[in-house]
Design a protein around this motif. Structure first.
Motif, PDB file in Angstrom:
ATOM      1  N   MET A  82      31.344 -28.093 -15.616  1.00 38.97           N
ATOM      2  CA  MET A  82      31.669 -28.414 -17.055  1.00 38.97           C
ATOM      3  C   MET A  82      30.728 -27.400 -17.897  1.00 38.97           C
ATOM      4  O   MET A  82      31.142 -26.874 -18.720  1.00 38.97           O
ATOM      5  N   PHE A  83      29.613 -27.113 -17.390  1.00 40.98           N
ATOM      6  CA  PHE A  83      28.747 -26.440 -18.054  1.00 40.98           C
ATOM      7  C   PHE A  83      28.815 -24.885 -17.929  1.00 40.98           C
ATOM      8  O   PHE A  83      28.382 -23.964 -18.552  1.00 40.98           O
ATOM      9  N   GLY A  84      29.775 -24.598 -16.960  1.00 41.49           N
ATOM     10  CA  GLY A  84      29.773 -23.114 -16.481  1.00 41.49           C
ATOM     11  C   GLY A  84      30.662 -22.429 -17.521  1.00 41.49           C
ATOM     12  O   GLY A  84      30.692 -21.158 -17.836  1.00 41.49           O
ATOM     13  N   VAL A  85      31.402 -23.206 -18.431  1.00 40.66           N
ATOM     14  CA  VAL A  85      32.124 -22.812 -19.458  1.00 40.66           C
ATOM     15  C   VAL A  85      31.212 -21.897 -20.329  1.00 40.66           C
ATOM     16  O   VAL A  85      31.804 -20.917 -21.123  1.00 40.66           O
ATOM     17  N   PHE A  86      30.227 -22.284 -20.644  1.00 41.51           N
ATOM     18  CA  PHE A  86      29.139 -21.751 -21.748  1.00 41.51           C
ATOM     19  C   PHE A  86      28.364 -20.774 -21.116  1.00 41.51           C
ATOM     20  O   PHE A  86      27.566 -20.191 -21.811  1.00 41.51           O
ATOM     21  N   LYS A  87      28.391 -20.440 -19.787  1.00 39.45           N
ATOM     22  CA  LYS A  87      27.498 -19.552 -19.049  1.00 39.45           C
ATOM     23  C   LYS A  87      27.862 -18.201 -19.648  1.00 39.45           C
ATOM     24  O   LYS A  87      29.049 -17.571 -19.646  1.00 39.45           O
ATOM     25  N   ARG A  88      26.806 -17.317 -20.029  1.00 35.96           N
ATOM     26  CA  ARG A  88      27.287 -15.890 -20.490  1.00 35.96           C
ATOM     27  C   ARG A  88      26.974 -14.899 -19.291  1.00 35.96           C
ATOM     28  O   ARG A  88      26.374 -15.291 -18.216  1.00 35.96           O
ATOM     29  N   ARG A  89      27.797 -13.882 -19.174  1.00 34.54           N
ATOM     30  CA  ARG A  89      27.653 -13.151 -18.047  1.00 34.54           C
ATOM     31  C   ARG A  89      26.530 -12.083 -18.155  1.00 34.54           C
ATOM     32  O   ARG A  89      25.775 -12.060 -19.458  1.00 34.54           O
ATOM     33  N   LYS A  90      25.788 -11.960 -17.193  1.00 39.27           N
ATOM     34  CA  LYS A  90      24.425 -11.319 -17.125  1.00 39.27           C
ATOM     35  C   LYS A  90      24.626  -9.763 -16.618  1.00 39.27           C
ATOM     36  O   LYS A  90      25.136  -9.658 -15.705  1.00 39.27           O
ATOM     37  N   LEU A  91      24.105  -8.917 -17.572  1.00 39.95           N
ATOM     38  CA  LEU A  91      24.086  -7.704 -17.304  1.00 39.95           C
ATOM     39  C   LEU A  91      22.959  -7.391 -16.168  1.00 39.95           C
ATOM     40  O   LEU A  91      21.823  -7.740 -16.091  1.00 39.95           O
ATOM     41  N   PRO A  92      23.575  -6.639 -14.903  1.00 43.12           N
ATOM     42  CA  PRO A  92      22.697  -6.471 -13.748  1.00 43.12           C
ATOM     43  C   PRO A  92      21.495  -5.554 -14.196  1.00 43.12           C
ATOM     44  O   PRO A  92      21.487  -4.691 -15.139  1.00 43.12           O
ATOM     45  N   ALA A  93      20.195  -6.188 -13.812  1.00 40.02           N
ATOM     46  CA  ALA A  93      19.057  -5.303 -14.280  1.00 40.02           C
ATOM     47  C   ALA A  93      18.808  -4.084 -14.051  1.00 40.02           C
ATOM     48  O   ALA A  93      18.603  -3.236 -14.867  1.00 40.02           O
ATOM     49  N   GLY A  94      19.427  -3.356 -12.986  1.00 39.10           N
ATOM     50  CA  GLY A  94      19.657  -2.098 -12.826  1.00 39.10           C
ATOM     51  C   GLY A  94      20.503  -1.257 -13.891  1.00 39.10           C
ATOM     52  O   GLY A  94      20.494   0.022 -13.782  1.00 39.10           O
ATOM     53  N   ARG A  95      21.233  -1.961 -14.387  1.00 44.41           N
ATOM     54  CA  ARG A  95      22.418  -1.235 -15.379  1.00 44.41           C
ATOM     55  C   ARG A  95      21.807  -1.224 -16.705  1.00 44.41           C
ATOM     56  O   ARG A  95      22.402  -0.737 -17.696  1.00 44.41           O
ATOM     57  N   ARG A  96      20.655  -1.989 -16.987  1.00 42.49           N
ATOM     58  CA  ARG A  96      20.254  -2.244 -18.470  1.00 42.49           C
ATOM     59  C   ARG A  96      19.682  -1.236 -18.898  1.00 42.49           C
ATOM     60  O   ARG A  96      18.805  -0.552 -18.427  1.00 42.49           O
ATOM     61  N   PRO A  97      19.943  -0.846 -20.188  1.00 38.29           N
ATOM     62  CA  PRO A  97      19.428   0.713 -20.565  1.00 38.29           C
ATOM     63  C   PRO A  97      17.943   0.148 -21.326  1.00 38.29           C
ATOM     64  O   PRO A  97      17.582  -1.044 -21.438  1.00 38.29           O
ATOM     65  N   SER A  98      17.072   1.261 -21.602  1.00 34.56           N
ATOM     66  CA  SER A  98      15.990   0.996 -22.041  1.00 34.56           C
ATOM     67  C   SER A  98      16.046   0.701 -23.750  1.00 34.56           C
ATOM     68  O   SER A  98      16.393   1.485 -24.427  1.00 34.56           O
ATOM     69  N   LEU A  99      15.957  -0.730 -23.875  1.00 35.17           N
ATOM     70  CA  LEU A  99      15.983  -0.978 -25.263  1.00 35.17           C
ATOM     71  C   LEU A  99      14.935  -0.710 -26.197  1.00 35.17           C
ATOM     72  O   LEU A  99      13.709  -0.859 -25.577  1.00 35.17           O
ATOM     73  N   GLY A 100      15.183  -0.878 -27.505  1.00 31.32           N
ATOM     74  CA  GLY A 100      14.196  -0.909 -28.357  1.00 31.32           C
ATOM     75  C   GLY A 100      13.523  -2.181 -28.565  1.00 31.32           C
ATOM     76  O   GLY A 100      13.911  -3.218 -28.102  1.00 31.32           O
ATOM     77  N   ALA A 101      12.412  -2.323 -29.183  1.00 33.35           N
ATOM     78  CA  ALA A 101      11.563  -3.580 -29.348  1.00 33.35           C
ATOM     79  C   ALA A 101      12.567  -5.045 -30.057  1.00 33.35           C
ATOM     80  O   ALA A 101      12.482  -5.968 -29.721  1.00 33.35           O
ATOM     81  N   ASP A 102      13.299  -4.372 -31.123  1.00 34.40           N
ATOM     82  CA  ASP A 102      14.051  -5.246 -31.680  1.00 34.40           C
ATOM     83  C   ASP A 102      15.602  -5.007 -31.454  1.00 34.40           C
ATOM     84  O   ASP A 102      16.247  -5.664 -32.118  1.00 34.40           O
ATOM     85  N   GLU A 103      15.818  -4.552 -30.255  1.00 40.43           N
ATOM     86  CA  GLU A 103      17.154  -4.384 -29.871  1.00 40.43           C
ATOM     87  C   GLU A 103      17.897  -5.539 -28.741  1.00 40.43           C
ATOM     88  O   GLU A 103      16.956  -5.804 -27.874  1.00 40.43           O
ATOM     89  N   ARG A 104      18.799  -5.878 -28.862  1.00 38.88           N
ATOM     90  CA  ARG A 104      19.041  -6.829 -27.925  1.00 38.88           C
ATOM     91  C   ARG A 104      20.867  -6.640 -27.498  1.00 38.88           C
ATOM     92  O   ARG A 104      21.458  -6.118 -28.281  1.00 38.88           O
ATOM     93  N   VAL A 105      21.078  -6.843 -26.164  1.00 41.88           N
ATOM     94  CA  VAL A 105      22.325  -6.708 -25.649  1.00 41.88           C
ATOM     95  C   VAL A 105      23.279  -7.689 -26.144  1.00 41.88           C
ATOM     96  O   VAL A 105      23.044  -8.970 -26.131  1.00 41.88           O
ATOM     97  N   VAL A 106      24.514  -7.449 -26.599  1.00 39.04           N
ATOM     98  CA  VAL A 106      25.405  -8.465 -27.322  1.00 39.04           C
ATOM     99  C   VAL A 106      26.628  -8.496 -26.516  1.00 39.04           C
ATOM    100  O   VAL A 106      27.476  -9.681 -26.400  1.00 39.04           O
ATOM    101  N   ALA A 107      26.957  -7.693 -25.772  1.00 37.15           N
ATOM    102  CA  ALA A 107      28.293  -7.497 -24.728  1.00 37.15           C
ATOM    103  C   ALA A 107      28.130  -6.305 -23.799  1.00 37.15           C
ATOM    104  O   ALA A 107      27.366  -5.536 -24.143  1.00 37.15           O
ATOM    105  N   TRP A 108      28.589  -6.321 -22.843  1.00 34.18           N
ATOM    106  CA  TRP A 108      28.762  -5.228 -21.953  1.00 34.18           C
ATOM    107  C   TRP A 108      29.989  -5.304 -20.958  1.00 34.18           C
ATOM    108  O   TRP A 108      30.645  -6.436 -20.998  1.00 34.18           O
ATOM    109  N   ALA A 109      30.379  -4.217 -20.666  1.00 33.59           N
ATOM    110  CA  ALA A 109      31.497  -4.236 -19.625  1.00 33.59           C
ATOM    111  C   ALA A 109      31.313  -3.152 -18.448  1.00 33.59           C
ATOM    112  O   ALA A 109      30.824  -2.228 -18.779  1.00 33.59           O
ATOM    113  N   GLY A 110      31.897  -3.325 -17.231  1.00 29.92           N
ATOM    114  CA  GLY A 110      32.183  -2.496 -16.404  1.00 29.92           C
ATOM    115  C   GLY A 110      32.902  -1.473 -16.565  1.00 29.92           C
ATOM    116  O   GLY A 110      34.141  -1.779 -17.068  1.00 29.92           O
TER     117      GLY A 110
END
Length: 180
Positions: free
Chosen positions: A1-29
């Protein structure tokens, strides 16, 4: 039931170097084991060393599998009141699992635009064509960034064009309550 609300997680090795106040809002392969990462500041496209800011994107289209992003670059003209922009070649990426990327790109590009207006130039300057005046929000910057984009075939160096454009930008700034 709680899986419906689970967000996809960007693999750590694919995460770009973000600024201090920058956050990921979506991603796609994407094809070739690449990813497209959408943040609150811009979009990271495959092979890019830095993101395209929302204020830099002139046009983005989605065709069901392909995301096409057309960024703009500044043309040096020496006016401090506004920047003259022209399109870069579009970047096209095939998304394997688009998730919310196309929607977030559209929403965030549109939200960056505070003012847009198109003005014919012929009546005042004798030059056929027009100019689009745009005020854009830039993350982390107070006020708007003012840009202009001339219609194809308009010579910004033609007599009267720069002066009339400066008047149009000043008019637009006064209409949105922005000084400077």
């Amino acid at each position: 039931m709680f899986g419906v609300f689970k967000r996809r997680k960007l693999p750590a090795g694919r995460r770009p170097s973000l600024g201090a106040d920058e956050r990921v809002v979506a991603w796609a392969g994407a094809t070739g084991d690449d990813v497209v990462v959408v943040t609150n500041h811009g979009v990271w496209l495959p092979g890019a060393a830095e993101p395209l800011g929302w204020h830099e994107i002139h046009k983005a289209t989605w065709s069901g599998r392909q995301l096409s992003v057309t960024a703009a670059r500044e043309v040096p003209v020496g006016d401090d009141a506004y920047a003259v922009m022209e399109d870069r070649p579009p970047i096209v990426v095939t998304l394997l699992d688009p998730d919310r990327v196309p929607e977030q790109v559209r929403v965030r590009v549109n939200k960056s635009i505070a003012h847009t207006s198109h003005h014919p130039l012929e009546e005042i300057t004798g030059v056929k064509g027009g100019v689009r005046v745009v005020g854009r929000r830039v993350p982390g910057v107070n006020g708007l960034r003012w840009t202009v984009r001339y219609d194809e075939g308009v010579d910004p160096a033609a007599p009267g064009v720069a002066e009339h454009t400066a008047e149009l930008v000043a008019w637009a700034k006064s209409g949105v309550g922005v000084v400077g």
